[in-house]
Structures are given as C-alpha cells and as structure tokens.
Design a protein around this motif. Structure first.
Motif, PDB file in Angstrom:
ATOM      1  N   ASN A 197      -4.259 -75.046 -29.401  1.00  0.00           N
ATOM      2  CA  ASN A 197      -2.923 -75.165 -29.965  1.00  0.00           C
ATOM      3  C   ASN A 197      -1.918 -74.503 -29.019  1.00  0.00           C
ATOM      4  O   ASN A 197      -2.125 -73.375 -28.569  1.00  0.00           O
ATOM      5  CB  ASN A 197      -2.854 -74.504 -31.339  1.00  0.00           C
ATOM      6  CG  ASN A 197      -1.454 -74.548 -31.931  1.00  0.00           C
ATOM      7  OD1 ASN A 197      -0.750 -73.550 -31.940  1.00  0.00           O
ATOM      8  ND2 ASN A 197      -1.047 -75.708 -32.410  1.00  0.00           N
ATOM      9  N   SER A 222      -7.130 -79.935 -36.498  1.00  0.00           N
ATOM     10  CA  SER A 222      -6.042 -80.911 -36.569  1.00  0.00           C
ATOM     11  C   SER A 222      -6.510 -82.348 -36.423  1.00  0.00           C
ATOM     12  O   SER A 222      -5.693 -83.267 -36.495  1.00  0.00           O
ATOM     13  CB  SER A 222      -5.004 -80.605 -35.482  1.00  0.00           C
ATOM     14  OG  SER A 222      -4.485 -79.306 -35.633  1.00  0.00           O
ATOM     15  N   SER A 252      -1.210 -79.551 -30.960  1.00  0.00           N
ATOM     16  CA  SER A 252      -2.641 -79.308 -30.807  1.00  0.00           C
ATOM     17  C   SER A 252      -3.249 -80.397 -29.929  1.00  0.00           C
ATOM     18  O   SER A 252      -2.897 -81.575 -30.050  1.00  0.00           O
ATOM     19  CB  SER A 252      -3.326 -79.277 -32.169  1.00  0.00           C
ATOM     20  OG  SER A 252      -2.932 -78.126 -32.895  1.00  0.00           O
ATOM     21  N   ALA A 293      -4.383 -74.828 -36.832  1.00  0.00           N
ATOM     22  CA  ALA A 293      -4.911 -73.876 -35.872  1.00  0.00           C
ATOM     23  C   ALA A 293      -4.580 -72.443 -36.211  1.00  0.00           C
ATOM     24  O   ALA A 293      -5.209 -71.523 -35.707  1.00  0.00           O
ATOM     25  CB  ALA A 293      -4.373 -74.195 -34.487  1.00  0.00           C
TER      26      ALA A 293
END
Length: 257
Positions: free
Chosen positions: A112, A235, A198, A252
């Motif tokens: 991330n 994600s 992400s 994240a």
C-alpha cells in the motif's frame, strides 16, 4: 455463537493451524471449516471486539502463519458471520470466485502506497508554475500585505492550485508504480492522502517494485511517500463470506507495527 473469519484457503493447504489462538481475551482457538475444495480459517467471535493493537496483531498473526505455507485470501479485521453454517454456505455459493482468487493471488503480496505533499515544497511548485498567483502575491507584498479581499482571493487561488496539483501528482505516482505490479486497487479519496493505492506484486519481483517506489521518491521530492508492506492481499479479495463488524478497520491499514 457468531463466527469470526480470518481468511480462506484451499482445503489442501499444507499448514492449517492446530492449537493456534486468535482474537479475544483469552484468545479464541482457531479452527478450520471445510467446504468442498475450500477451507475457512475461523474462531468463535468474542463479544465487544474492537480494533485494539492486541486484536489486530492476533488477526495478522493467524494470517501470517497460514500464508507462510501457501496462498490465503485474507478477510478484513472484524469480519463476523452469524455462525459456521453461514460461512460454509458462502464458500459453497462462491466456490468458483474464491478458487479463481486463490489462483490469481498465489505467490503475490500487497503493498500500500500513500502520499501527501510536503507543504513548503508544493507551495514553491505552485508559485513557480502560476504567473497569476505570483503577480497577486507580489502586489499584496508591495501593498503591505494587501486588502482583506486580496488576501482571501490569493488564499483561494493557492488552495485551488494545490488541489489541482494533488490530483496531478496522485495520477503520476499511480502510473509510475503500476508497471511493477500485477494489479492496482485505488483506495477511497476521503482518506486525507492525495494518493492511497494498493498494488498486487509477485513476491519474486518485489525488489523491482520497491526500487520503483524509491525512484518516485527521488523524482518527486515534494511528496511524502509512505509504503506499507508486504501485506496479505486484502484489497484484491472481496467480496468475503462475512461483513466486518462495526469495529472493523479496512484494507491495508489492518497492518500494525
């Protein structure tokens, strides 16, 4: 008793936990629910669960133990189903989806990246790139600070230019890192960051991605770039078999320390 869901893996996963503790005080024993070719890693859900550091670490540690030996689809902290049957029912209903995700995410992790402007540096860029703002700022300076209306106008112009620069820099950062990743997931805009993205990255090419991040830092020194990872690919999993409880944190940011 409701069921807390940590993640989903293949029923043939080589290292499913025995005697492992999860969330709760005392820690609830982690167990496995199998349905066809899939398995859910779960425990009983404690009452009043909150995203405190101890609980976040417990959630993360369970996923780390499982993920060390093979692919796991991580659920967000606080994912709770009504009972075990609800979990296995969703595994059966969405077996094709979870099977595809396990194949797609095998050998991959999430990084991330969040970014914000360094205030002094971005103001310098804005002033340098906007003759109208420079002219008004100089006129105000020569007038001993300028009138109230002129100060307000200058402030509004600077704020608008900074906002435009945020959108531009966020897009540049995303494009710069995307070639080093297999997939990209853009986070919500209302996070306080100009970029919250992400990236799904192969473990074997993670060094290339990290090098790309460092290059962005060199090329865009007016940005504060925060990197978090490697993480389980939160994600890139949804939807899951359970809805996060009201105390849940997402994505994240489940990563701690």
């Amino acid at each position: 008793m409701s069921t807390y869901v940590y993640g989903i893996t293949a029923a043939s996963h080589p290292l499913l936990p025995e005697g492992m503790g999860g969330v709760g005080d005392p820690p609830r024993p982690v167990r496995i629910l199998r349905e066809g070719e899939l398995a859910a890693v779960v425990s009983d859900a404690p009452e009043g669960l909150r995203p405190k550091r101890r609980e976040l670490l417990a959630h993360q540690n369970v996923l780390s133990e499982i993920g060390a030996a093979g692919c796991v689809l991580p659920m967000r902290f606080g994912s709770v189903a009504p009972d075990d049957d609800a979990v296995t029912g969703v595994l059966a209903e969405r077996a094709e989806h979870y099977g595809e995700r396990l194949r797609a995410l095998d050998g991959r992790v999430e990084y991330n990246v969040k970014a914000n402007h360094v205030e002094e540096a971005v103001l310098h860029h804005v002033m340098a790139g906007n003759p109208e703002i420079r002219a008004l700022a100089e006129a105000n300076r020569q007038a001993g600070g300028g009138s109230y209306d002129d100060k307000i106008r200058l402030g509004e112009m600077v704020a608008a230019a900074v906002k435009d620069r945020e959108a531009e820099d966020g897009a540049v950062l995303e494009r710069a890192l995307a070639p080093a990743a297999d997939a990209v997931s853009v986070g919500p805009e209302s996070t306080g960051w100009l970029a919250n993205v992400s990236y799904l990255v192969k473990r074997e090419t993670a060094e290339d991605f990290l090098a790309a991040v460092e290059q962005v830092r060199k090329d865009m020194p007016h940005l504060e770039v925060r990197l978090n990872g490697p993480l389980p690919p939160y994600s890139f999993v949804e939807p899951g078999p359970a809805e996060p409880a009201g105390a849940a944190t997402g994505g994240a940011d489940t990563e701690v320390g």
